[in-house]
Design an enzyme around this catalytic site. Sequence first.
Site, PDB file in Angstrom:
ATOM      1  N   HIS A  18       0.806  -1.207   0.000  1.00 14.67           N
ATOM      2  CA  HIS A  18       0.000   0.000   0.000  1.00 14.67           C
ATOM      3  C   HIS A  18       0.845   1.266   0.000  1.00 14.67           C
ATOM      4  O   HIS A  18       0.430   2.283  -0.569  1.00 14.67           O
ATOM      5  CB  HIS A  18      -0.953  -0.025   1.185  1.00 14.67           C
ATOM      6  CG  HIS A  18      -2.012  -1.084   1.052  1.00 14.67           C
ATOM      7  ND1 HIS A  18      -2.592  -1.721   2.130  1.00 14.67           N
ATOM      8  CD2 HIS A  18      -2.582  -1.636  -0.058  1.00 14.67           C
ATOM      9  CE1 HIS A  18      -3.481  -2.605   1.692  1.00 14.67           C
ATOM     10  NE2 HIS A  18      -3.477  -2.576   0.370  1.00 14.67           N
ATOM     11  N   HIS A  41      -7.762  -8.662  -8.400  1.00 12.02           N
ATOM     12  CA  HIS A  41      -8.159  -9.531  -7.278  1.00 12.02           C
ATOM     13  C   HIS A  41      -8.369  -8.622  -6.068  1.00 12.02           C
ATOM     14  O   HIS A  41      -7.551  -8.578  -5.152  1.00 12.02           O
ATOM     15  CB  HIS A  41      -7.098 -10.598  -7.002  1.00 12.02           C
ATOM     16  CG  HIS A  41      -6.860 -11.529  -8.155  1.00 12.02           C
ATOM     17  ND1 HIS A  41      -6.122 -11.170  -9.265  1.00 12.02           N
ATOM     18  CD2 HIS A  41      -7.268 -12.806  -8.375  1.00 12.02           C
ATOM     19  CE1 HIS A  41      -6.067 -12.190 -10.116  1.00 12.02           C
ATOM     20  NE2 HIS A  41      -6.755 -13.192  -9.595  1.00 12.02           N
ATOM     21  N   GLU A 120     -13.744  -9.106  -8.140  1.00 12.42           N
ATOM     22  CA  GLU A 120     -13.711 -10.052  -7.029  1.00 12.42           C
ATOM     23  C   GLU A 120     -14.756 -11.137  -7.283  1.00 12.42           C
ATOM     24  O   GLU A 120     -15.958 -10.837  -7.400  1.00 12.42           O
ATOM     25  CB  GLU A 120     -13.988  -9.345  -5.700  1.00 12.42           C
ATOM     26  CG  GLU A 120     -14.048 -10.258  -4.505  1.00 12.42           C
ATOM     27  CD  GLU A 120     -12.811 -11.137  -4.355  1.00 12.42           C
ATOM     28  OE1 GLU A 120     -12.970 -12.367  -4.233  1.00 12.42           O
ATOM     29  OE2 GLU A 120     -11.686 -10.580  -4.357  1.00 12.42           O
ATOM     30  N   ASP A 145     -13.991 -13.398 -12.427  1.00  8.60           N
ATOM     31  CA  ASP A 145     -12.624 -13.859 -12.197  1.00  8.60           C
ATOM     32  C   ASP A 145     -11.632 -12.756 -12.554  1.00  8.60           C
ATOM     33  O   ASP A 145     -11.790 -12.049 -13.556  1.00  8.60           O
ATOM     34  CB  ASP A 145     -12.382 -15.100 -13.055  1.00  8.60           C
ATOM     35  CG  ASP A 145     -10.943 -15.552 -13.014  1.00  8.60           C
ATOM     36  OD1 ASP A 145     -10.521 -16.071 -11.969  1.00  8.60           O
ATOM     37  OD2 ASP A 145     -10.245 -15.376 -14.032  1.00  8.60           O
ATOM     38  N   ASP A 166      -2.952  -8.921  -7.705  1.00  9.35           N
ATOM     39  CA  ASP A 166      -2.690  -9.355  -6.327  1.00  9.35           C
ATOM     40  C   ASP A 166      -3.480 -10.632  -6.053  1.00  9.35           C
ATOM     41  O   ASP A 166      -4.430 -10.629  -5.277  1.00  9.35           O
ATOM     42  CB  ASP A 166      -3.105  -8.218  -5.384  1.00  9.35           C
ATOM     43  CG  ASP A 166      -2.894  -8.554  -3.925  1.00  9.35           C
ATOM     44  OD1 ASP A 166      -2.223  -9.554  -3.635  1.00  9.35           O
ATOM     45  OD2 ASP A 166      -3.426  -7.824  -3.075  1.00  9.35           O
TER      46      ASP A 166
END
Length: 283
Positions: A18, A41, A120, A145, A166
């Site tokens: 982050h 993701h 997500e 996906d 990620d």
Amino acid sequence: MNYRHSFHAGNFADVLKHAILARILQHLNGKPTPYRVIDTHAGAGRYDLGADDALRTHEWKDGIARLDRSPLAPEVEALLAPDRDTIAAIRAEHGAAAYPGSPWFCRHALRPFDRLIAAELHPQTHAKLAEALARDGRGKALAIDGWTALRANVPPKERRGLVLIDPPFEEKDEFETLAQQFIAAHRKWPTGIYMLWYPIKDSRAVSTLIDEVQEAGIARLLRLEIDVDRPAAAGGLSATGLLIANPPWRLAEEAQTLLPALTERLAQGQRPRYLCEAIRPDG
């Protein structure tokens, strides 16, 4: 390896991810033209460090809690300012135990004309993500996906922006999939910024990822890693990394300031380490 965001929110890997994400978003905001972020993701977008999942691991205590403990050197704090501003904003809105996921970092940084696509697949997690982005026309939560979202959304119409990849690393061939999907996306949009997160459990898997990306001819890479030297007896993750394609100008220089300070603050053993390596910076 299974890396569920809710169990690990606010840990040392999140602190690194982050901090760098916030710097990239600052650089994107430095130009007047619109950009798009594609978070493949995305997770829930917002986490409660007092909830059951976080309390089962307490990983945030060796992550964001250490960063909260006291200020770092002034030059480090200047670079951490966007990160700290985002965390302060979500705490002001949702309470002291709130912690932002990557979509919330993006949401906080976006200007009125910038956009976010956050994917997500998990139904319950997607519902939380949709709630975190609700009533904000700049962001869209997709229940698909992540790899499908990546293929469908590059290049974005803005032709400027960031792809954050990620994955949860639930499958044993996730590193191979990560390399293949990134290389394919880069061929479609070679000028975008890409930030790939990976856990370091198997150094050979990481080396293979880097080799495959280089062999594909992708230039201008920045590799950032920290190892907090977590005791083996404690289990869990000890090291994490980011591979960034087309890093913004000066990001490598900023990382050279941030990583030593973060590694020292987050160290759990006597031999922590960090890596800040520019690969083909002029490629």
